[in-house]
Design a protein around this motif. Sequence first.
Motif, PDB file in Angstrom:
ATOM      1  N   VAL A 289      31.270  35.740 -36.067  1.00 20.54           N
ATOM      2  CA  VAL A 289      30.128  34.887 -36.407  1.00 20.54           C
ATOM      3  C   VAL A 289      29.988  34.853 -37.922  1.00 20.54           C
ATOM      4  CG1 VAL A 289      27.632  34.584 -36.218  1.00 20.54           C
ATOM      5  CG2 VAL A 289      28.953  35.379 -34.228  1.00 20.54           C
ATOM      6  N   LEU A 290      30.003  33.647 -38.491  1.00 22.97           N
ATOM      7  CA  LEU A 290      29.920  33.476 -39.943  1.00 22.97           C
ATOM      8  C   LEU A 290      28.512  33.154 -40.425  1.00 22.97           C
ATOM      9  CD1 LEU A 290      33.154  31.357 -40.558  1.00 22.97           C
ATOM     10  CD2 LEU A 290      32.892  33.856 -40.565  1.00 22.97           C
ATOM     11  N   ASP A 291      27.678  32.604 -39.558  1.00 19.75           N
ATOM     12  CA  ASP A 291      26.318  32.246 -39.954  1.00 19.75           C
ATOM     13  C   ASP A 291      25.442  32.204 -38.714  1.00 19.75           C
ATOM     14  OD1 ASP A 291      24.231  31.633 -41.606  1.00 19.75           O
ATOM     15  OD2 ASP A 291      24.912  29.613 -42.121  1.00 19.75           O
ATOM     16  N   ARG A 292      24.134  32.306 -38.918  1.00 25.36           N
ATOM     17  CA  ARG A 292      23.172  32.280 -37.822  1.00 25.36           C
ATOM     18  C   ARG A 292      21.993  31.375 -38.185  1.00 25.36           C
ATOM     19  NH1 ARG A 292      24.428  36.477 -34.232  1.00 25.36           N
ATOM     20  NH2 ARG A 292      25.910  37.982 -35.110  1.00 25.36           N
ATOM     21  N   TRP A 293      21.266  30.976 -37.151  1.00 25.72           N
ATOM     22  CA  TRP A 293      20.101  30.104 -37.314  1.00 25.72           C
ATOM     23  C   TRP A 293      18.959  30.625 -36.461  1.00 25.72           C
ATOM     24  CZ3 TRP A 293      18.068  26.912 -33.274  1.00 25.72           C
ATOM     25  CH2 TRP A 293      17.047  26.044 -33.678  1.00 25.72           C
ATOM     26  N   GLN A 294      17.775  30.713 -37.066  1.00 25.82           N
ATOM     27  CA  GLN A 294      16.602  31.138 -36.307  1.00 25.82           C
ATOM     28  C   GLN A 294      15.785  29.929 -35.896  1.00 25.82           C
ATOM     29  OE1 GLN A 294      13.473  33.519 -38.204  1.00 25.82           O
ATOM     30  NE2 GLN A 294      13.219  34.655 -36.296  1.00 25.82           N
ATOM     31  N   SER A 295      15.534  29.824 -34.610  1.00 24.87           N
ATOM     32  CA  SER A 295      14.771  28.696 -34.086  1.00 24.87           C
ATOM     33  C   SER A 295      13.319  28.776 -34.530  1.00 24.87           C
ATOM     34  CB  SER A 295      14.830  28.693 -32.558  1.00 24.87           C
ATOM     35  OG  SER A 295      13.874  27.807 -32.028  1.00 24.87           O
ATOM     36  N   PRO A 296      12.767  27.679 -35.063  1.00 28.47           N
ATOM     37  CA  PRO A 296      11.338  27.660 -35.384  1.00 28.47           C
ATOM     38  C   PRO A 296      10.475  27.552 -34.136  1.00 28.47           C
ATOM     39  CG  PRO A 296      12.296  25.518 -35.816  1.00 28.47           C
ATOM     40  CD  PRO A 296      13.440  26.421 -35.443  1.00 28.47           C
TER      41      PRO A 296
ATOM     42  N   SER B 163      11.362  29.040 -30.665  1.00 27.08           N
ATOM     43  CA  SER B 163      11.344  30.273 -29.874  1.00 27.08           C
ATOM     44  C   SER B 163      11.403  31.526 -30.730  1.00 27.08           C
ATOM     45  CB  SER B 163      12.532  30.281 -28.912  1.00 27.08           C
ATOM     46  OG  SER B 163      13.752  30.391 -29.644  1.00 27.08           O
ATOM     47  N   LYS B 164      11.789  31.374 -32.012  1.00 21.79           N
ATOM     48  CA  LYS B 164      12.028  32.484 -32.942  1.00 21.79           C
ATOM     49  C   LYS B 164      13.304  33.257 -32.608  1.00 21.79           C
ATOM     50  CE  LYS B 164       8.218  31.249 -34.828  1.00 21.79           C
ATOM     51  NZ  LYS B 164       8.273  30.347 -36.006  1.00 21.79           N
ATOM     52  N   ALA B 165      14.055  32.813 -31.602  1.00 23.36           N
ATOM     53  CA  ALA B 165      15.338  33.451 -31.303  1.00 23.36           C
ATOM     54  C   ALA B 165      16.350  33.102 -32.393  1.00 23.36           C
ATOM     55  CB  ALA B 165      15.852  32.986 -29.949  1.00 23.36           C
ATOM     56  N   THR B 166      17.279  34.015 -32.645  1.00 18.19           N
ATOM     57  CA  THR B 166      18.335  33.792 -33.632  1.00 18.19           C
ATOM     58  C   THR B 166      19.667  33.601 -32.920  1.00 18.19           C
ATOM     59  OG1 THR B 166      17.176  35.113 -35.301  1.00 18.19           O
ATOM     60  CG2 THR B 166      19.543  34.757 -35.617  1.00 18.19           C
ATOM     61  N   TYR B 167      20.315  32.473 -33.222  1.00 16.53           N
ATOM     62  CA  TYR B 167      21.573  32.100 -32.572  1.00 16.53           C
ATOM     63  C   TYR B 167      22.707  32.044 -33.584  1.00 16.53           C
ATOM     64  CZ  TYR B 167      18.461  30.148 -28.924  1.00 16.53           C
ATOM     65  OH  TYR B 167      17.505  29.956 -27.952  1.00 16.53           O
ATOM     66  N   PRO B 168      23.935  32.355 -33.172  1.00 13.72           N
ATOM     67  CA  PRO B 168      25.084  32.025 -34.022  1.00 13.72           C
ATOM     68  C   PRO B 168      25.147  30.518 -34.250  1.00 13.72           C
ATOM     69  CG  PRO B 168      25.727  33.487 -32.225  1.00 13.72           C
ATOM     70  CD  PRO B 168      24.341  33.026 -31.923  1.00 13.72           C
ATOM     71  N   SER B 169      25.592  30.103 -35.435  1.00 10.47           N
ATOM     72  CA  SER B 169      25.691  28.671 -35.735  1.00 10.47           C
ATOM     73  C   SER B 169      27.022  28.295 -36.377  1.00 10.47           C
ATOM     74  CB  SER B 169      24.545  28.237 -36.654  1.00 10.47           C
ATOM     75  OG  SER B 169      24.591  28.939 -37.883  1.00 10.47           O
ATOM     76  N   GLN B 170      27.817  29.304 -36.730  1.00 16.05           N
ATOM     77  CA  GLN B 170      29.120  29.056 -37.325  1.00 16.05           C
ATOM     78  C   GLN B 170      30.043  30.209 -36.939  1.00 16.05           C
ATOM     79  OE1 GLN B 170      29.001  28.498 -41.562  1.00 16.05           O
ATOM     80  NE2 GLN B 170      31.152  27.971 -41.733  1.00 16.05           N
TER      81      GLN B 170
ATOM     82  N   TRP C 188      20.351  27.616 -26.146  1.00 20.20           N
ATOM     83  CA  TRP C 188      20.911  26.673 -27.125  1.00 20.20           C
ATOM     84  C   TRP C 188      22.161  26.053 -26.531  1.00 20.20           C
ATOM     85  CZ3 TRP C 188      25.067  25.116 -29.942  1.00 20.20           C
ATOM     86  CH2 TRP C 188      24.844  24.437 -31.162  1.00 20.20           C
ATOM     87  N   GLU C 189      22.230  24.733 -26.571  1.00 18.43           N
ATOM     88  CA  GLU C 189      23.451  24.045 -26.162  1.00 18.43           C
ATOM     89  C   GLU C 189      23.583  22.789 -26.998  1.00 18.43           C
ATOM     90  OE1 GLU C 189      26.326  22.916 -22.621  1.00 18.43           O
ATOM     91  OE2 GLU C 189      24.474  23.971 -22.182  1.00 18.43           O
ATOM     92  N   GLY C 190      24.689  22.698 -27.758  1.00 20.66           N
ATOM     93  CA  GLY C 190      24.786  21.569 -28.653  1.00 20.66           C
ATOM     94  C   GLY C 190      26.190  21.223 -29.093  1.00 20.66           C
ATOM     95  N   ALA C 191      26.260  20.092 -29.790  1.00 20.53           N
ATOM     96  CA  ALA C 191      27.517  19.557 -30.301  1.00 20.53           C
ATOM     97  C   ALA C 191      28.010  20.401 -31.471  1.00 20.53           C
ATOM     98  CB  ALA C 191      27.331  18.111 -30.737  1.00 20.53           C
ATOM     99  N   VAL C 192      29.331  20.649 -31.482  1.00 21.29           N
ATOM    100  CA  VAL C 192      29.958  21.515 -32.477  1.00 21.29           C
ATOM    101  C   VAL C 192      31.237  20.846 -32.963  1.00 21.29           C
ATOM    102  CG1 VAL C 192      31.095  23.752 -32.811  1.00 21.29           C
ATOM    103  CG2 VAL C 192      28.980  23.622 -31.500  1.00 21.29           C
TER     104      VAL C 192
END
Length: 386
Positions: A296-303, A305-312, A343-347
């Motif tokens: 995991v190179l980067d993460r994102w915190q949801s505004p 749910s406040k959960a933190t997800y991998p993003s890169q 989280w489910e999204g385009a990558v």
Amino acid sequence: MRSLLSFMLSLLLLFGWIRPAMAGTELNWIEVETNRSGYEKATGPREWQFPRDFGPHEAYQTEWWYYTGNLETEAGRAFGFQLTFFRQAVKPTEVQATSDWRNNQIYSAHFTVSDIQAKQFYDFERFSRSGNGLAGANSEPYTVWLEDWSVDTIDNRIVKINAEDSDIKINLDVENLMKPVLQGDHGFSVKGIDPGNASQYYSLVQQKTHGTIEIKGESHQVKGLTWKDHEFSTSALSQGTVGWDWFSIQLNDGSALMLYLLRRENGELEATSAGKYVAADGQTTALTLDDWQIAVLDRWQSPHSKATYPSQWKLAIPKLGLNLQAQAWMNDQELNTATATYWEGAVKYDGVKQDKPVSGNGYVELTGYATRLDTVLGDRTQLSDN
């Protein structure tokens, strides 16, 4: 794997099998009914018969048809979409139909559109029983629907996907040019060490897609690729398995790749984490946990749910000569459904394969970051004292 969590909890809540205790906007789940006796279980490879197996398998407790895709306009404006249908059996044997409303199958669906340029994510969900034709699935011709959200066969290679809600609409023709990819061992995909903790699972990859996406009255002609997953099972997560990361990858050389990582509470991955590489000519290579490295190179915190997800991510599969970097097309692609957040999204993917540049798109699903899953989908006999 996919969104078994959100579907099962939604259905259990809807039909009174779970009693929620409200605490703000969250739910506390108690007295979960998890009796799976009487249902067929995935205990080994099966003989697949297509097109019959495109349709429902009602001897199993749970089933889903999962469509995700990356599309763009001629000018290069990018969109992602998801349309998923879930089936859940109420009982292992058919209920006596005393009316058109009484039935044994309940359906749920999720519909999302990611407008990358506008950085807008639209998500919707619906529930329905199968009575009176409100929802259902057929084999020949293959179709699955919930009200006016539907996937319908046009010919033996093409399906039409339709969904609309709140001025967000998709109308897409999806053409499959490859035979179904049987995941795991001839479609038998093991998820845990307990017998029957597995699914029957195939994918349709690199499906050519064209049609329209309409956003608030503005119509966009789009084309690109769609991925389909279809799984059916009667299973649970093992205690201590808190979630999963699922990757679909469609590369511009015609190849494709699926990986799923089952995460343990101690940070390790389940040994049953697996994947499959599909060459452009349809030849497949099975992958085990030892075959890849993901960082995991980067993460994102949801505004929200406040959960933190991998993003890169950085992905390496030495046996394929494949090295990729993956990044979410946009960070905020989190679904906050009636009973579960994930989280489910385009990558997008860029890198090298066999020393040649390669790129592509796909989808990633991340579960268990907002709520650990074994406490709601695992073996409740082991968790009943918690």
